[in-house]
Structures are given as structure tokens and as C-alpha cells.
Design an enzyme around this catalytic site. Structure first.
Site, PDB file in Angstrom:
ATOM      1  CB  THR A  96      -0.872   0.093   1.276  1.00  0.00           C
ATOM      2  OG1 THR A  96      -0.020   0.392   2.398  1.00  0.00           O
ATOM      3  CG2 THR A  96      -1.637  -1.178   1.535  1.00  0.00           C
ATOM      4  CG  ASP A  97       1.326   5.934  -1.198  1.00  0.00           C
ATOM      5  OD1 ASP A  97       2.333   5.963  -0.450  1.00  0.00           O
ATOM      6  OD2 ASP A  97       1.067   6.844  -2.000  1.00  0.00           O
ATOM      7  CD1 TRP A  98       5.330   5.295   4.585  1.00  0.00           C
ATOM      8  CD2 TRP A  98       4.941   3.951   2.851  1.00  0.00           C
ATOM      9  NE1 TRP A  98       6.354   4.372   4.504  1.00  0.00           N
ATOM     10  CE2 TRP A  98       6.137   3.544   3.459  1.00  0.00           C
ATOM     11  CE3 TRP A  98       4.495   3.224   1.748  1.00  0.00           C
ATOM     12  CZ2 TRP A  98       6.899   2.459   2.998  1.00  0.00           C
ATOM     13  CZ3 TRP A  98       5.251   2.153   1.288  1.00  0.00           C
ATOM     14  CH2 TRP A  98       6.435   1.781   1.912  1.00  0.00           C
TER      15      TRP A  98
END
Ligand code: BGC
Length: 811
Positions: A228-230
Site C-alpha cells: 500500500t502507499d503509506w
């Protein structure tokens, strides 16, 4: 499953905890089973390995690394070999800093010139963007590091990026917003991919089975891991169900507990969980063995800073675009009397702000470098103030200097605040004080050579004041000498624009739809992005896609078209050796299924000595004639007499011919009468009804009504019921405005401003649980005591549950 034996040994708690990050950058190790952690690091144009405090906004210092030109810059080189070389160097630096997964390259489409992160993305064209990304990925992965192309997908806006929904039709999704990723996965063989923050057609990208399963894994055969993106995980269970392997960065054990609950309730099957664990495990073991191998073979733990600096310079040289060169003012004659003007000559803008920021090993500046060249420098002046304010005494000195020179080298462009993660620009202009100075300079000296630094398209109504313009984009740490080599003619410019330069912002196709004001970002312009729009609807631009000048000239002849591709003879008819970018465009006049006038389907960069000629071959591939048919739900080819065009830019077609191609279906998806604007390409003003015809369903409501929810952004608190929440909103807004006035983006404030409440639970290392985040939303909605009860109760429950989980893991 590849690692059944290990997966079977793992307890349910270990499996659940394994699927989320242990800290800002690392996955969780399972000591009991000797499963190590892997380390991720940004970024796309240089390694940002943080040895101390970690953050994902580029705030805290990282270890020194080479700062290569950003993706937007290197895309102008149209040079896959160069992309590959940069990738190799990035891979080497990552290896030397014990990074396993490199979070890049970024290849979102430049839907609007205003997107704050355009400098990190390659192009407005998916074919060019995909080919360049694939080249980087091959290079990075050749060094035993996983590349992680991002942000998958349709993430072309920074405003409320974690809480917005991209609404678009399936054909536009496939042809424009996914084709680059498809090339990155199929040709680059990416072993990881980053799911983006936003929703795509109502489902978060990280939970989107259509994206992660149907397309990524099934259609494209992706066999790597989804990260996932952060903070992009909304519902971890749904993410795992959809095949997202690693939630980053640090949700504590809250996410793991959600998985346990879901398994208990049979909402998530053990097979689904095991599959996800197995894929991540495979990556962890593979990366660990690669690390071991490097150690065994004693592959250097350091990299050659000077060699990589040279590569950064070569990249900047090959990527700079010569936009204008009247009276052949360039290359500069030896001993020319020059004045070097502009703050950027002393403090260059060579990269953008945000998570991609690199702590460069060494940054060249024009004012220091210029003495190495055979010129008479009559003086150097900052010329304008970086903060945008007028300074008449500085201007006076600068104009005096300009009067004494034969040629003025003027370094200018976009300021820091314009190009950053977390914000979109509000216009396409450069600061007015820089323009005012340029115009004043032009009144005292007619020989102005503009050297621009900007990572994204800008308006250039002032371009007449320059006799020549060399656009260096964001040229990385060695950009200053790269510019000098080009200005002196030691190198011949060969960059070509990878995005269009419209005359003004109002000319851009998504002008009325970008950015989303409420929850939805409606992609009404559909596939008419960038040149696909300007070219089809005959909107004139300042500089077209694919454009760039050289010190030499090339002639095109002898086009041969076969069913496999094209061949063409290119001759260098000028006096300098040089490189040309030969571009293949394909169109289908009178198509039954609407499509842009022409689309890029191939290219080749070729070096030709002065006076010589070369035969260039560009093969067709699976993308040359295909379109996504929403009726048959697959790629099809429309039969017809295709126009095959070879050009030096999209607006400079030098040769063309026809090729009859047989179609694959007679089932056509659209009713032209109901979608007249899509057939003409005049798409700036698409009414809801026509957009719905394209979507195939009613446009979902994106209105904010009622109470705020977990997925609403903090900046939406301006209409919260709670006075306290509105007060916090006002404070935040004031802080944001203050930082804007100071000319430097405050990334922390920007992030908090655009962040949804749920992210509080996803990014605080276990301090805040989802229940506590829910409590905060309850407070915001005006139920103070009820909310506080949940927050306080949640705090103690969370602390206890975390301790218990920790105990279980350390058994
Ligand atoms: C960015 C990503 C980046 C991540 C880690 C996020 O805010 O969107 O591109 O890789 O942070 O720094």
C-alpha cells in the site's frame, strides 16, 4: 503455494501481523521462524534511505545518494537505454544501503499540468511512460532489488489524495491510466507495485479486486507483491481479500487484530490469508537470498559517487529540451561576454519536494561551474528574489550587468511551492517577479538565453523575450554542468517534450473537472488527455508533445510500411552529430469507435553523425491497433485503413502512409448520436448525460452531506458540527497559508490537511486504534462526551491488546 511448509508453521497471529509494517520502512520479522524483515525506501530518482527518524514526507535527512534528474525530466530523453542505466545505478545504491524494495518509479498520467507531483511522473502518454518505467525497473531489478512502480492507479491529483474517488469509464481506465502499468509489469517484470491512496470508481485502489485481481494478476500475470502507499489502507481485511500483501507503514497491531476477527467471523478464509502471506513470504525470502548472495560474492557495499554523478550529468544532457533558438544564438561562441543572472544559478531547483527528496552527494551550481568554460563572464547576479517579492535595487544592478554583456544567461522557472507532493498548483504561471525581470532584461539586451527549471508544463507568454530557451526540467545534482555543455555546443540537445505545453491553463482538457472539488474526480475528458485532446480538437499549443530542437537537422524519407512495422531513412543534414527521436503515430480516420486523431505507438532515439543516414525500424506490437471494447469486455481491433505516421513531434508529421488492418469484432460499443463530443474530441464541457452514456451508469454522487466519516479528510472539518473541530481547522488553514506565504511547502501540515481520520490509526505505530479514530470523528460531529468516551476507552483497550499481541508474537 510456494512455501506451504513455512506458512503451515505460522500461527494465525503471526500471519496476521506479517501483513503490515513494523516501522516506517520495514516489514515485520517473525523471529521464531527466522523470517527476516525487508526494507523499503524511496524513491524514484535517488535513494532516500533514512538511518535516523523515519518519515514519508521527505522531512528528515537521509543518507547521501545520487540525485538523478526526476522522471519528468528523463522522460524527455525518450531513451530506454538511459532509463535502464539509471535503474542499474539506483539498484546499486539501494543495495549498498541495504534497501530491498525501491519505491518507484512513479508513472501516473499527467492528466492536468497542475498536479503537484507531475515532476515525479513520466508523461501524459501511457506508451512513453510505460516504456521508460519498464526500463528503470529492468535496471533496478538487475541488481537484486525489487522496483515498486506507483501509484496504482488513477492517482493524478494531490488535493485530498487519500480521500477522493476517481470516476472514469473502463475504456479510459485501460487505455490511458493502466497501459503504462501494464508495460511496467509485463515488460519491466516489476516484482512489486504500490496501490494508491484514492478510490477508483467507488472502491479504494488497495481493495479493488478489479484492479488487483482481474487486471494486475489475471490479465497481466503479475507475480509480485502489492504494497500500500503509506497510509493507503482503508480496510485491511478488504485489502487482503483483494490481494494486497503489505500494509504500510505502521498500523500497530490494530490491522492484524482486524484480520483475526475477520477469520473468526469467516469473512476472510484461511486460504485467502495464506495466499497473501505466501506471496509476501516468497518476496521476503527471495530478497533475503539476493542480499546473502551479494554478501557472498562480495559485491561492493558502496557505489562510485563520481561515476553516478557522471551518469546523472549524462541523463540531464540527454533530457534537456531546446525549445527555441533564434538566429542560432546557441551554441555560444567561445569567449562570448556573458552575464549569468538568476537565483537558480546559485541555488538550483533540481528536484521536487516530498517523499522523493534525495540528500544529494554533491550539487553543482552554474555560478561555480561556469568558470570552467571558455566564456568571458562579465558578472553574476541573483536577479530576482526567490520569495516572489520585487527588489528594485537588485533589479537595477542586474540590468546594469546585462547591458555590459553580449548574451544574458537567465536561469529561472517554477518555485519550490509549485512542485510538491501533497498540493496541486492553482495556475501554470511562473512567479511574476521573474517574468518582470525577464522583460526588463529584454529591453536592455536582446540576446537572452533562458534556462528553465520546472518539472511540469508552464505558460510561456514571455517566451518572445528570449532568443533561445533551454528547458532543463528538474535536472538532478549534475544539471548545472549539463546545461553548460549544451549551451557551449559540446553536446547537442536531443530531448523532446514528453508532455504538451498549452498556451494557457484554460486550454487544457480537464480544465473544468480538475481537481475534484468534492469527493469525486470525474474524468469526463476521458481519453483526450494531453496531445490526444489538443491534436483531435485542433487547439493550438505553445509547444507540442514530442517537440524539441537540435543544433543539427534531420530529413525523413523512404517510409516502408509492412504488417509488422515501419522502416524509415533518417539523414542528419546539418553540421553537428546528433540524436533524433523518431516517433510513430497511428490514427484511424472515420473510426466507428471514437478515438483520438493520432496516438503514439512506438519511438526510437537514434544517434547519427553529421551527413550520415540510417535506416530505422519501429515494429508494431500488441498495442498498435487495439482499443478496449466495453461491449465485448476485451481488447479488440477495429477494421479499417489505418494512417501510419512518422513524425518529429505530434504536430510535425514528416511521412505517412496507410495500412489496411482486419478487425476482430463487429460489435461496437457506442451510439455516436448520444456522445457527439467524444466523437469530435471537444471534451472540455461534457454534460452529465453524455458522461453517463460513456460510463454506462449514473454518475455517483460525490456530495458531502450529513456527518463526517472516517474517510473524510481533516480539511473537511470546516463544516464540522463541533466548534473545537472548526477551530482546529482554522488553525491548520492559517498554518498552511503561513507556510505558503513563506514560499516553502510545509509537508507535515499539507499531509495532515488532506489526510482522512482513518489514517490516524494507520500511521501512528499502534498509538491510535481505529476505535479511537472513530471516537475522534464522533467528537468532530458534535458528540463530545460520547466521542471522548470512545477515545479514552479505546486508548486503554488498545494498549492492553497491543501488549497481549506482542506477548503472543514473542513466544
Ligand atoms: C507517497 C509515496 C511514497 C511513500 C513513502 C507517500 O506519501 O505517496 O510515493 O513512496 O509516501 O515515502
Amino acid at each position: 503455494m510456494k512455501h506451504r511448509d513455512i506458512v503451515d508453521e505460522m500461527t494465525l497471529e503471526e500471519k496476521a501481523a506479517f501483513l503490515s509494517g513494523a516501522n516506517e520502512w520495514q516489514s515485520r520479522e517473525i523471529k521464531r521462524l527466522h523470517i527476516p524483515a525487508i526494507a523499503c525506501s524511496d524513491g524514484p530518482h535517488g535513494i532516500r534511505r533514512q538511518a535516523g527518524a523515519g518519515d514519508h514526507l521527505g522531512l528528515n535527512e537521509s543518507l547521501p545518494a545520487t540525485c538523478f534528474p526526476t522522471a519528468a525530466t528523463v522522460a524527455n530523453s525518450w531513451d530506454e537505454e538511459l532509463g535502464n542505466e539509471i535503474g542499474e545505478a539506483l539498484g546499486e545504491e539501494a543495495a549498498s544501503q541495504e534497501v530491498d524494495v525501491l519505491l518507484g518509479p512513479g508513472l501516473n498520467m499527467k492528466r492536468s499540468p497542475l498536479c503537484g507531483r507531475n515532476f515525479e511522473y513520466f508523461s501524459e502518454d501511457p506508451y512513453l511512460g510505460g516504456k521508460m518505467a519498464a526500463a528503470y525497473i529492468r535496471g533496478i531489478q538487475s541488481r537484486g532489488i525489487y522496483a515498486c512502480p506507483k501509484h496504482f492507479a488513477v492517482n493524478s491529483q494531490e488535493l485530498r489524495r487519500m480521500a477522493m474517488n476517481s470516476v472514469l469509464d473502463e475504456r479510459t481506465l485501460r487505455e490511458i491510466y493502466l497501459t503504462g502499468f501494464e508495460i511496467a509489469v509485463k515488460e519491466g517484470k516489476a516484482k512489486a507495485i504500490m496501490s494508491s491512496y484514492n478510490e477508483v470508481n467507488g472502491t479504494y485502489a488497495n481493495e479493488n479486486r478489479h484492479l488487483l485481481q482481474d487486471i494486475l494478476r489475471k490479465d497481466w500475470g503479475f507475480d509480485g507483491i502489492v504494497i500500500t502507499d503509506w497510509g493507503a489502507s482503508n480496510d485491511h481485511v478488504k485489502g487482503v481479500e483483494a490481494g494486497s500483501n503489505l500494509e504500510m507503514p505502521v498500523p500497530g497491531f490494530d490491522s492484524a487484530r482486524e484480520i483475526l476477527k475477520a477469520v473468526e467471523k469467516k469473512q476472510l478464509t484461511m486460504e485467502e490469508l495464506d495466499l497473501c502471506v505466501d506471496e509476501l513470504l516468497d518476496a521476503v525470502l527471495d530478497l533475503t537470498s539476493k542480499r546473502e548472495e551479494r554478501k557472498k560474492k562480495k559485491i561492493s557495499q558502496s557505489f562510485s559517487e563520481s561515476e553516478h554523478h557522471r551518469l546523472a550529468k549524462k541523463a540531464a544532457i540527454k533530457s534537456a529540451v531546446l525549445l527555441k533558438n533564434e538566429e542560432h544564438i546557441l551554441p555560444l561562441k567561445k569567449k562570448t561576454k556573458v552575464a549569468l543572472i538568476g537565483d537558480f544559478a546559485m541555488e538550483p531547483r533540481y528536484q521536487g519536494a516530498g517523499s522523493s527528496v534525495v540528500n544529494a552527494t554533491f550539487v553543482e551550481t552554474m555560478d561555480k561551474i561556469i568558470v570552467n568554460y571558455d566564456l568571458q563572464v562579465v558578472g553574476i547576479s541573483r536577479g530576482y528574489r526567490r520569495d516572489g517579492k520585487e527588489d528594485s535595487s537588485l533589479e537595477k544592478v542586474t540590468l546594469e550587468l546585462a547591458k555590459n554583456a553580449d548574451v544574458v544567461l537567465y536561469c529561472f522557472g517554477l518555485d519550490e511551492l509549485s512542485e510538491s507532493e501533497g498540493l496541486d498548483r492553482t495556475h501554470m504561471r511562473i512567479p511574476q517577479n521573474q517574468v518582470a525581470l525577464l522583460e526588463a532584461l529584454a529591453r536592455v539586451n536582446e540576446n537572452i538565453v533562458g534556462i528553465i527549471s520546472a518539472g511540469s508544463a508552464i505558460e510561456m507568454p514571455w517566451q518572445r523575450s528570449c532568443k533561445a530557451i533551454l528547458h532543463g526540467y528538474l535536472y538532478g545534482q549534475a544539471g548545472a554542468s549539463a546545461m553548460m555543455e549544451l549551451l557551449m555546443g559540446n553536446e547537442n540537445p536531443s530531448g523532446r517534450l514528453s508532455e504538451s505545453y498549452p498556451f494557457k491553463y484554460e486550454d487544457t482538457p480537464a480544465y473544468r473537472y480538475f481537481p475534484a472539488t468534492e469527493r469525486n474526480s470525474e474524468y469526463r475528458e476521458a481519453q483526450y488527455i494531453g496531445y490526444r485532446y489538443y491534436d483531435s480538437s485542433k487547439v493550438r499549443v505553445q509547444y507540442p508533445f514530442g517537440f524539441g530542437l537540435s543544433y543539427t537537422e534531420f530529413s525523413y524519407s523512404d517510409l516502408k510500411i509492412s504488417k509488422n512495422g515501419v522502416k524509415v531513412i533518417i539523414q542528419n543534414t546539418g553540421k553537428y552529430d546528433g540524436e533524433e527521436v523518431v516517433q510513430l503515430y497511428v490514427g484511424l480516420p472515420d473510426a466507428v469507435v471514437f478515438r483520438p486523431e493520432k496516438e503514439l505507438k512506438g519511438f526510437k532515439k537514434v544517434f547519427i553523425k553529421a551527413g550520415e543516414r540510417k535506416e530505422i525500424e519501429i515494429p508494431f506490437d500488441d498495442k498498435t491497433f487495439r482499443y478496449w471494447n466495453v461491449k465485448t469486455d476485451r481488447w479488440e481491433i477495429e477494421s479499417g485503413n489505418y494512417q501510419i505516421m512518422i513524425g518529429a513531434s505530434v504536430s510535425d508529421i514528416r511521412l505517412s502512409g496507410n495500412l489496411a488492418v482486419e478487425g476482430t469484432t463487429e460489435q461496437y460499443p457506442y451510439d455516436p448520436e448520444k456522445m457527439p463530443h467524444y466523437y469530435t474530441g471537444i471534451v472540455q464541457n461534457i454534460e452529465e448525460q453524455e458522461f453517463e452514456e460513456l460510463l454506462g451508469y449514473p454518475v455517483p454522487s460525490g456530495k458531502w452531506t450529513g456527518e463526517l466519516g472516517l474517510n473524510d479528510a481533516i480539511c473537511q472539518m470546516y463544516y464540522a458540527k463541533s466548534g473545537l473541530a472548526r477551530f482546529i481547522y482554522c488553525r491548520l488553514t492559517a498554518m498552511k497559508q503561513k507556510s505558503e506565504a513563506a514560499g516553502k511547502p510545509d509537508l507535515n501540515i499539507l499531509f495532515i490537511y488532506n489526510m482522512p481520520f482513518r489514517a490516524l490509526a494507520k500511521m501512528t505505530g499502534g498509538m491510535v486504534s481505529m476505535q479511537m479514530a472513530e471516537g475522534m470523528v464522533t467528537v468532530v460531529n458534535g458528540h463530545f462526551w460520547k466521542g471522548m468516551k470512545r477515545i479514552i476507552g479505546g486508548f486503554f483497550r488498545n494498549r492492553k491488546a497491543n501488549k497481549e499481541y506482542m506477548k503472543l508474537l514473542s513466544k
